[in-house]
Design a protein around this motif. Sequence first.
Motif, PDB file in Angstrom:
ATOM      1  N   TYR A  57       1.040  -1.210   0.050  1.00 28.06           N
ATOM      2  CA  TYR A  57       0.060   0.003   0.123  1.00 28.06           C
ATOM      3  C   TYR A  57       0.822   1.184   0.025  1.00 28.06           C
ATOM      4  CZ  TYR A  57      -3.969   3.161   1.388  1.00 28.06           C
ATOM      5  OH  TYR A  57      -4.964   4.120   1.478  1.00 28.06           O
ATOM      6  N   PHE A  58       0.792   2.192  -1.095  1.00 29.41           N
ATOM      7  CA  PHE A  58       1.597   3.134  -1.128  1.00 29.41           C
ATOM      8  C   PHE A  58       1.003   4.407  -1.381  1.00 29.41           C
ATOM      9  CE2 PHE A  58       4.599   0.389  -4.209  1.00 29.41           C
ATOM     10  CZ  PHE A  58       5.285   0.058  -2.929  1.00 29.41           C
ATOM     11  N   ASP A  59       1.557   5.622  -0.950  1.00 31.59           N
ATOM     12  CA  ASP A  59       1.191   6.994  -1.186  1.00 31.59           C
ATOM     13  C   ASP A  59       1.594   7.145  -2.603  1.00 31.59           C
ATOM     14  OD1 ASP A  59       3.576   7.954  -1.247  1.00 31.59           O
ATOM     15  OD2 ASP A  59       3.452   8.903   0.703  1.00 31.59           O
ATOM     16  N   ASN A  60       1.272   8.435  -2.962  1.00 31.21           N
ATOM     17  CA  ASN A  60       1.507   8.861  -4.412  1.00 31.21           C
ATOM     18  C   ASN A  60       2.932   9.598  -4.729  1.00 31.21           C
ATOM     19  OD1 ASN A  60      -1.124   8.050  -5.744  1.00 31.21           O
ATOM     20  ND2 ASN A  60      -1.619   8.980  -4.060  1.00 31.21           N
ATOM     21  N   GLY A  61       3.886   9.378  -3.777  1.00 34.25           N
ATOM     22  CA  GLY A  61       5.027   9.842  -3.747  1.00 34.25           C
ATOM     23  C   GLY A  61       5.987   9.292  -5.144  1.00 34.25           C
ATOM     24  N   THR A  62       6.761  10.093  -5.626  1.00 39.73           N
ATOM     25  CA  THR A  62       7.583   9.841  -6.846  1.00 39.73           C
ATOM     26  C   THR A  62       8.017   8.316  -6.979  1.00 39.73           C
ATOM     27  OG1 THR A  62       8.068  12.243  -7.498  1.00 39.73           O
ATOM     28  CG2 THR A  62       9.089  10.617  -8.657  1.00 39.73           C
ATOM     29  N   GLN A  95       6.177   7.561  14.813  1.00 37.89           N
ATOM     30  CA  GLN A  95       6.336   7.945  16.147  1.00 37.89           C
ATOM     31  C   GLN A  95       6.803   6.790  16.883  1.00 37.89           C
ATOM     32  OE1 GLN A  95       2.386   8.964  17.786  1.00 37.89           O
ATOM     33  NE2 GLN A  95       2.002  10.148  15.942  1.00 37.89           N
ATOM     34  N   VAL A  96       6.751   5.490  16.598  1.00 37.71           N
ATOM     35  CA  VAL A  96       7.640   4.367  17.137  1.00 37.71           C
ATOM     36  C   VAL A  96       9.203   4.302  16.804  1.00 37.71           C
ATOM     37  CG1 VAL A  96       7.930   1.757  17.053  1.00 37.71           C
ATOM     38  CG2 VAL A  96       5.652   2.942  16.994  1.00 37.71           C
ATOM     39  N   VAL A  97       9.424   4.788  15.588  1.00 40.47           N
ATOM     40  CA  VAL A  97      10.814   5.109  15.186  1.00 40.47           C
ATOM     41  C   VAL A  97      11.368   6.048  16.034  1.00 40.47           C
ATOM     42  CG1 VAL A  97      12.348   5.501  13.360  1.00 40.47           C
ATOM     43  CG2 VAL A  97      10.434   4.076  12.809  1.00 40.47           C
ATOM     44  N   ASP A  98      10.706   7.120  16.177  1.00 38.60           N
ATOM     45  CA  ASP A  98      11.239   8.402  16.958  1.00 38.60           C
ATOM     46  C   ASP A  98      11.491   8.031  18.107  1.00 38.60           C
ATOM     47  OD1 ASP A  98      11.004   9.953  14.725  1.00 38.60           O
ATOM     48  OD2 ASP A  98       9.195  10.739  15.288  1.00 38.60           O
ATOM     49  N   ALA A  99      10.788   7.318  18.992  1.00 35.14           N
ATOM     50  CA  ALA A  99      10.668   6.878  20.503  1.00 35.14           C
ATOM     51  C   ALA A  99      12.072   5.819  20.275  1.00 35.14           C
ATOM     52  CB  ALA A  99       9.465   5.974  20.943  1.00 35.14           C
ATOM     53  N   PHE A 100      12.383   5.101  19.564  1.00 38.05           N
ATOM     54  CA  PHE A 100      13.547   4.090  19.424  1.00 38.05           C
ATOM     55  C   PHE A 100      14.699   5.009  19.401  1.00 38.05           C
ATOM     56  CE2 PHE A 100      16.914   2.724  16.424  1.00 38.05           C
ATOM     57  CZ  PHE A 100      17.149   1.692  17.459  1.00 38.05           C
ATOM     58  N   HIS A 139      -1.327  -3.755  20.370  1.00 45.16           N
ATOM     59  CA  HIS A 139      -1.502  -2.702  19.164  1.00 45.16           C
ATOM     60  C   HIS A 139      -2.878  -2.148  19.446  1.00 45.16           C
ATOM     61  CE1 HIS A 139      -1.297  -0.927  15.387  1.00 45.16           C
ATOM     62  NE2 HIS A 139      -0.279  -1.071  15.270  1.00 45.16           N
ATOM     63  N   GLU A 140      -3.043  -0.722  19.536  1.00 50.65           N
ATOM     64  CA  GLU A 140      -4.303  -0.319  19.468  1.00 50.65           C
ATOM     65  C   GLU A 140      -5.062  -0.440  18.307  1.00 50.65           C
ATOM     66  OE1 GLU A 140      -5.759   0.861  22.147  1.00 50.65           O
ATOM     67  OE2 GLU A 140      -4.323  -0.031  23.330  1.00 50.65           O
ATOM     68  N   GLY A 141      -4.391  -0.205  17.025  1.00 50.60           N
ATOM     69  CA  GLY A 141      -4.984  -0.233  15.978  1.00 50.60           C
ATOM     70  C   GLY A 141      -5.908  -1.748  15.377  1.00 50.60           C
ATOM     71  N   ILE A 142      -5.099  -2.840  15.960  1.00 48.75           N
ATOM     72  CA  ILE A 142      -5.873  -4.060  15.750  1.00 48.75           C
ATOM     73  C   ILE A 142      -6.935  -4.297  16.787  1.00 48.75           C
ATOM     74  CG2 ILE A 142      -5.163  -6.482  16.192  1.00 48.75           C
ATOM     75  CD1 ILE A 142      -2.165  -5.879  15.663  1.00 48.75           C
ATOM     76  N   ARG A 143      -7.057  -3.627  17.978  1.00 48.94           N
ATOM     77  CA  ARG A 143      -7.952  -3.650  18.976  1.00 48.94           C
ATOM     78  C   ARG A 143      -9.151  -2.883  18.328  1.00 48.94           C
ATOM     79  NH1 ARG A 143      -9.423  -3.822  24.010  1.00 48.94           N
ATOM     80  NH2 ARG A 143      -7.181  -4.285  24.968  1.00 48.94           N
ATOM     81  N   GLU A 144      -8.841  -1.693  17.767  1.00 45.70           N
ATOM     82  CA  GLU A 144      -9.886  -0.900  17.185  1.00 45.70           C
ATOM     83  C   GLU A 144     -10.465  -1.658  15.977  1.00 45.70           C
ATOM     84  OE1 GLU A 144      -8.419   2.918  16.094  1.00 45.70           O
ATOM     85  OE2 GLU A 144      -8.123   3.297  18.071  1.00 45.70           O
ATOM     86  N   TYR A 145      -9.901  -2.326  15.079  1.00 45.92           N
ATOM     87  CA  TYR A 145     -10.189  -3.140  14.097  1.00 45.92           C
ATOM     88  C   TYR A 145     -11.338  -4.160  14.498  1.00 45.92           C
ATOM     89  CZ  TYR A 145     -10.495  -6.506  10.121  1.00 45.92           C
ATOM     90  OH  TYR A 145     -10.886  -7.396   9.098  1.00 45.92           O
ATOM     91  N   TYR A 146     -11.050  -4.965  15.301  1.00 48.78           N
ATOM     92  CA  TYR A 146     -11.543  -5.936  15.899  1.00 48.78           C
ATOM     93  C   TYR A 146     -13.002  -5.505  16.586  1.00 48.78           C
ATOM     94  CZ  TYR A 146      -8.688  -9.814  14.332  1.00 48.78           C
ATOM     95  OH  TYR A 146      -7.770 -10.485  13.375  1.00 48.78           O
ATOM     96  N   GLY A 149      -2.569   6.954   8.071  1.00 48.80           N
ATOM     97  CA  GLY A 149      -2.472   7.166   9.237  1.00 48.80           C
ATOM     98  C   GLY A 149      -1.436   6.037   9.749  1.00 48.80           C
ATOM     99  N   LYS A 150      -1.626   4.763   9.580  1.00 52.10           N
ATOM    100  CA  LYS A 150      -0.645   3.809  10.217  1.00 52.10           C
ATOM    101  C   LYS A 150       0.709   3.987  10.114  1.00 52.10           C
ATOM    102  CE  LYS A 150       0.095  -1.118  10.235  1.00 52.10           C
ATOM    103  NZ  LYS A 150      -0.263  -2.590   9.705  1.00 52.10           N
ATOM    104  N   GLN A 151       1.065   4.298   9.031  1.00 52.24           N
ATOM    105  CA  GLN A 151       2.566   4.693   8.783  1.00 52.24           C
ATOM    106  C   GLN A 151       3.018   5.686   9.539  1.00 52.24           C
ATOM    107  OE1 GLN A 151       4.640   2.544   6.975  1.00 52.24           O
ATOM    108  NE2 GLN A 151       6.191   4.051   7.510  1.00 52.24           N
TER     109      GLN A 151
END
Length: 259
Positions: free
Chosen positions: A19-24, A61-66, A98-105, A54-56
């Motif tokens: 799943y991509f955005d529309n970057g070059t 933010q996870v990377v920034d925390a690391f 993972h909050e995103g997985i929780r919200e999905y279910y 939004g997921k990416q």
Amino acid sequence: MEDTFHQLIVRYGKFDACYFDNGTQYIAKQLKLSLSKLGIRISHAPVRSGKSKGKQEKFHQVVDAFLREAKLKDIRTLEELNHYWEIYLEEYYHNKPHEGIREYYESLGVTIPEEGISPRTEFNRDSRPLSYIDISVVAEAFLHHEERKVDKGACISFRGRKYETKPELISHTVQIAYDPASPEKLTVSYPGVEPFTASPVKIGEYCDKNPSLPAGMQDQKPVTSRFLDALERKHVESTQHKADAISFASYRKEDGSHV
């Protein structure tokens, strides 16, 4: 991006879709072609739709925390940084609810365990076997392809250099395949000709005004005169002919015949 996907597929196996955005870099023809050769489907996010990505953004933010934690370790090398990044992913991110997985279910009305669902748990729920592809097949999928016309010297031009092909391809247009990370060797293809590898033509920095000749062509002191030898052989033949003629004339006189 091509190199990232190349390494990812070799290491972790083939995936169904990305799943991509529309970057070059994500709409590039070559990347689309490479993934399609491996049977990987591509989907693009709607234009100007931040929530669809939004997921990416959350993962950033996870990377920034690391990175904040990594600064405390006073890391000095890229290898050391990658070492701790893998540990961070394997031991923390993949095992953390993972909050995103929780919200999905929850949106599906499914009861969620009190401890939540981690990415690793969700991944392990998929019963489909991983699909690994032969490394040579993956490498072939990520090769770049172009066309070149073979000149009168049986060479083609590529990135400012000459590559030698075959004499029978002179004036024909051939297809070349190459790895953009290592373009020194090209695979040349043409209908009816077995694909072969072409390397850059090596030309010296200067031409020697007095080049050395092969041993068979070097000046050598003659041991005889071939011209005089030939004359000598001819002389022997001529003398023999004269001797034969005189002998025949004598035979005719003794026989009483006219000479």
